[in-house]
Write an enzyme that holds these catalytic residues in place. Sequence first.
Site, PDB file in Angstrom:
ATOM      1  N   CYS A 264      49.862  18.778  -1.383  1.00 45.93           N
ATOM      2  CA  CYS A 264      48.538  18.327  -1.812  1.00 45.93           C
ATOM      3  C   CYS A 264      47.861  19.379  -2.689  1.00 45.93           C
ATOM      4  O   CYS A 264      47.075  19.048  -3.578  1.00 45.93           O
ATOM      5  CB  CYS A 264      47.657  17.998  -0.611  1.00 45.93           C
ATOM      6  SG  CYS A 264      47.427  19.353   0.555  1.00 45.93           S
ATOM      7  N   HIS A 834      43.644  20.588   3.692  1.00 42.98           N
ATOM      8  CA  HIS A 834      44.076  19.506   2.795  1.00 42.98           C
ATOM      9  C   HIS A 834      43.296  19.616   1.491  1.00 42.98           C
ATOM     10  O   HIS A 834      42.096  19.881   1.497  1.00 42.98           O
ATOM     11  CB  HIS A 834      43.826  18.155   3.458  1.00 42.98           C
ATOM     12  CG  HIS A 834      44.316  16.994   2.645  1.00 42.98           C
ATOM     13  ND1 HIS A 834      45.641  16.852   2.272  1.00 42.98           N
ATOM     14  CD2 HIS A 834      43.655  15.925   2.112  1.00 42.98           C
ATOM     15  CE1 HIS A 834      45.777  15.743   1.565  1.00 42.98           C
ATOM     16  NE2 HIS A 834      44.589  15.173   1.438  1.00 42.98           N
TER      17      HIS A 834
END
Length: 909
Positions: A264, A834
């Site tokens: 990510c 994230h």
Amino acid sequence: MAAVAANVAAAAEDQEPQREAVPSLESQRLQIENGESGRGRPLRAGESWFLVVQHWYKQWEAYVQGGDKDSGTFPGCINNADLFEDQVNWHLRKGLVEGEDYVLLPAAAWHYLVDWYGLEHGQPPIERKVVELPSVQKVEVYPVELLLARHSDMDTTHTAQFSRTDSVDLVLRTAREQFLVSPQEETRLWIKNAEGSFERLCNTRVTVLDAALKTGQVVIMETRNKDGTWPSAQPQAVNTALEEDENFQGQPGICGLTNLGNTCFMNSALQCLSNVPQLTEYFLKNRYLEELNFCNPLGMKGEIAEAYADLVKQAWSGHHRSIVPHVFKTKVGHFASQFLGYQQHDSQELLSFLLDGLHEDLNRVKKKEYVELCDAAGRPDQEVAQEAWQNHKRRNDSVIVDTFHGLFKSTLVCPDCGNVSVTFDPFCYLSVPLPVSHKRVMEVFFVSMDPRRKPEQHRLVVPKKGKISDLCVALAKHTGMSPERMMVADVFSHRFYKIYQLEESLSSILDRDDIFIYEVSGRSAIGENTREDVVLPIYLRERTPARDYNNSYYGLMLFGHPLLVSVPRDRLSWDALYHILLYRLSRYVTRPSSDDEDDGDEKDMEDKDNIPKPGHVAGGSSQDSGPEQAGPSSGVAGGSRAPVDSSPGPSHWPQRARRKHLFTLQTVNSNGTSDRSTFNEDTHAQPYIAIDWEPEMKKRYYDEVEAEGYVKHDCVGYVLKKAPVRLQECIELFTTVETLEKENPWYCPTCKQHQLATKKLDLWMLPETLIIHLKRFSYTKFSREKLDTLVEFPIRDLDFSEFVIKPQNESAPELYKYDLIAVSNHYGGLRDGHYTTFACNKDSGQWHYFDDNSVSPVTENQIESKAAYVLFYQRQDVARRLQPQPGSSDPPASPACGSPPNSEFMDVN
């Protein structure tokens, strides 16, 4: 024959009246044989020479040497028919030998002869190039014959001839013409090797010779698909399109990226960069093809730039909901080993690598010259800055420099001699600090000496650079307990990982550590044997079913929370300690009833085993006296496994019948996992005591639920509010004077030694697109933390005029104002997290949220958050410049990024 020659000459004059008069035969001979235009001139690489059949040339020589124009040796027009295999394709016969079958003439001599004598009708001239081979130059009589084919039909080939000095680009252009490829379509070449494998011809600027192309080799032209993929990459692309509608047509640029496993961070950086308008246009319009630098030793042979271009073209084709960046990930790992595998990384670190890699792959400077950096030495800033920027551009000139590079002014001042050093340095992004609080919030558990009170959880505010004593002082404000009656310990896996001294730094305690603060009496101090009390670390263990443990382990497993218990120094006997501990555990340990007492089976014995008294013990203690502590018992709690140290107790201690003991006591090491047979080996060792339970006794008398219970102090509900900071404050901090650290001193040329100089950075020149990295992650020797401070940043009109010190153009304020175009976000902490992206589409002006392969439209008020990590701003004059002009063939100008959209946008998910 003379009449024929005369008629030919007359006819030639009638047909080409513009032709100059034919010189005398002697003049012809001199021009063809000698001089700069004659056969005797040296070969020069790249020049054209022509083949003339040998027998015609010999006849011409005889003709001019005879000196008679009316001679019967007149050669007639040049006829090279004997040199060709056929008169359709005009292929040269194989095995021709110079001097036997043909002679070579330079271009000027050939044109003279054709002008004077003509060339057989329909015959092509046999033009050949001079090529420079290793240590020799020669005329390339037989060019390289390549078999051109399309990727979609590799069995059908077209033969084309190329000089070894021709560029591969000519091969590509020839193939495009042969296969009628439109100018808008992008193509690339592959060569098919003898073993059947394929190899890319990446650099089209090299020659056929340098590319090692051989006659008979198959060269395949591949055309990029409309969705931005290449047919040769179809095996990888198949996975992308499995769930996609073949005819899908969406908004270009609104395309997700599949998470390949902790990638990510890469996806976030790519989405931000993909939404920088001028960079994306540079790739979409194929301007990068002319600037790929395949020979830069600092670059990646053009591979990173090509891999990124492939991603951009796919994402902006409008034919994908999401794509799989597998090839790009592989390229990144190949050239930057830190990104190999599938560990989580930092999006800003990937971005830094990518910008540098793209710059070197697209550097227009093919050979970097050495440039000496010069100090200002009292010269005007304007002069020094201009010199620094020109020097930078002499070595670094690419679309990345054009788009992202700016200029700092760096001022260093020696603290001893006052020498001032001024330099101007380029930058690609600003890493700005966040205002850091000098306070720290720590969570602890307070364990009272009162056994009836459950442990209390407290949230304490302490100095970030404080000491353990500051933690005790903060807790004292909540409990009313004197800090002198506290001991601080780190508890891990049911044991004491560390018992802290009051002067130790708080920086050694991490946020994830379980910190317990124990109340002890004020009658003891660490290491002072003259005090009345001793603090003993206490562990809880349970005997486990028989297993193949080491003999010293006794099949005992730690459980529960350890204790720090103070014991009067004059009552250090096992029996007294048993009752003290029974009292301390009374909240969750049930005392035996009268029915549980021994009926005399156990032999009464006099307590002659006291707890050993080592020279160094933990300070701070408590009497912890319960009702059963009135006098020592005659029994030995530890049984036969009590310590060997058998110093006799007082002879006047009374004897009495003993109750059944719930547990036994045992000296252990600091880990609590093995018994200690003696303390005599180290008279300064800290005694650790283990409370050992039999499973049945533990099940009957030990309440595990109650033992684990705790209460939360009111302070736990309080939240330390962090005031938001403005982005401008971070930039001000960036330009604040600071003193260099000891690890990074500056060498003063005046003092001739390294100094801890003061340093100040100022902004001199800002780039078209400004990347601002918020330094949220803080790393020190003992601690690592993420700052979750909310940074307030403007969506538009970020004004840098107050920060740029270069004399400003007041008539062009847009040169200092920026609008936001993308944000890389980080959610979570240091160990996990994230990355996502907010980005403004350059065509629609609509903001979208990119979360790996998911993309959805958002509004402006959703963009600002504590997760903002890397900000992308575009200068306003650039935004206006990129908008299509009236009358252009480009699509109508889109609304500016951040402005309200005029229509509904589709959620691609």
